[in-house]
Design an enzyme around this catalytic site. Structure first.
Site, PDB file in Angstrom:
ATOM      1  N   GLY A 125      36.627  84.523  39.337  1.00  0.00           N
ATOM      2  CA  GLY A 125      36.382  83.174  38.821  1.00  0.00           C
ATOM      3  C   GLY A 125      34.916  82.950  38.511  1.00  0.00           C
ATOM      4  CB  ALA A 126      32.229  85.264  38.402  1.00  0.00           C
ATOM      5  NE  ARG A 173      34.101  78.078  32.670  1.00  0.00           N
ATOM      6  CZ  ARG A 173      35.075  78.977  32.484  1.00  0.00           C
ATOM      7  NH1 ARG A 173      35.881  79.320  33.478  1.00  0.00           N
ATOM      8  NH2 ARG A 173      35.249  79.542  31.324  1.00  0.00           N
ATOM      9  CG  ASP A 202      47.269  85.532  37.174  1.00  0.00           C
ATOM     10  OD1 ASP A 202      46.780  84.951  38.166  1.00  0.00           O
ATOM     11  OD2 ASP A 202      48.419  85.302  36.758  1.00  0.00           O
ATOM     12  CE1 TYR A 261      39.738  73.510  45.817  1.00  0.00           C
ATOM     13  CE2 TYR A 261      38.898  72.033  47.524  1.00  0.00           C
ATOM     14  CZ  TYR A 261      38.680  73.024  46.575  1.00  0.00           C
ATOM     15  OH  TYR A 261      37.413  73.515  46.388  1.00  0.00           O
ATOM     16  CE  LYS A 321      38.664  76.430  47.923  1.00  0.00           C
ATOM     17  NZ  LYS A 321      38.257  77.779  47.458  1.00  0.00           N
TER      18      LYS A 321
END
Length: 255
Positions: free
Chosen positions: A13-14, A16, A64, A155, A159
């Site tokens: 997920g890098a 941004r 993915d 979420y 987490k």
């Protein structure tokens, strides 16, 4: 000499936000970096923007992370193209916020699959290399909202699950020279939090000020703040730290 000379770091997920900020920090300290993102073109474009040390490389890989086959193939591609893997940062994440009575099963599953299953898939793919070489650093991204947040049952659960996952990795993988830790960011100024402001119909600057006023240091966080913590926890300086979650939130939860 950089802390990560000769190391290969994989960050999910890098393209941004926090992920890219972390990728840039590792690159600045000598690492070769693989930027993973669902959109390979975005990942490749981000990799091209990294400022690399002499001899280091960067690649963008579409993946993915919620798909175990894709995660395994991505890790093998990194090993093939960059010559190994030493650091894994599980940063990929999404939000599907809603109050519990409005939250759909898809909202729940999507968030769980990217955050928790994604971290599981990527770690399982990477750990076999880490075990073989008796060396590896795993960093998982949790959140201050693991402690609970209105409209984020999915979420928050994911987490907090990351924190339990991290402690278990520390127990299981420690004997193989592998450290596993987590960082739990507070409010970080990114495209994702700006999107939250838009959803709530709040001006971005006002939203940031509101969150800055809610913590003792009276400012919001930035990707660089998380990257600094990530760089320490993934370095050999932190070799006696494992299974821990570091809250980087400006003291927001002290009260």
């Amino acid at each position: 000499m950089g802390r990560f000379d000769g190391r290969v770091a994989v960050i999910t997920g890098a393209a941004r936000g926090i992920g890219f900020g972390t990728a840039q920090r590792f690159a600045s300290e000598g690492a070769s970096v693989a930027i993973l993102d669902l959109d390979e073109s975005a990942a490749s474009e981000a990799a091209e923007r990294l400022e690399l040390a002499d001899g280091a490389k960067a690649i963008g890989v579409g993946c993915d992370v919620s798909n175990s086959t894709a995660a395994g193939e991505a890790v093998e591609r990194v090993v093939s193209e960059l010559g190994g893997i030493h650091i894994l940062v599980n940063n990929a994440g999404i939000t599907r916020d809603n109050l519990l009575f409005k939250m759909t099963e898809d909202d729940w599953d999507l968030v769980m699959n990217v955050h928790l299953k994604g971290a599981f898939n990527m770690t399982k793919a990477a750990q076999k290399h880490f075990v073989e070489q008796k060396y590896g650093k795993i960093l998982n991204l949790s959140s201050v909202n693991a402690l609970g947040a209105r409209g984020q049952a999915n979420y928050s659960a994911a987490k907090m699950g990351i924190q339990g996952f991290t402690r278990t990795l520390g127990i299981e993988l420690g004997p193989y020279g592998i450290n596993a830790n987590a960082v739990a960011p507070g409010f970080i100024a990114t495209e994702m939090t700006d999107a939250t402001a838009a959803r709530l119909k709040i001006d971005v600057d006002d939203f940031r000020k509101m969150n800055a006023d809610a913590n003792p240091v009276r400012r919001v966080g930035y990707p660089e703040d998380i990257a600094a913590a990530a760089a320490f926890l993934c370095s050999d300086e932190a070799s006696y730290i494992t299974g821990q979650t570091l809250y980087v939130d400006g003291g927001a939860k002290l009260g």
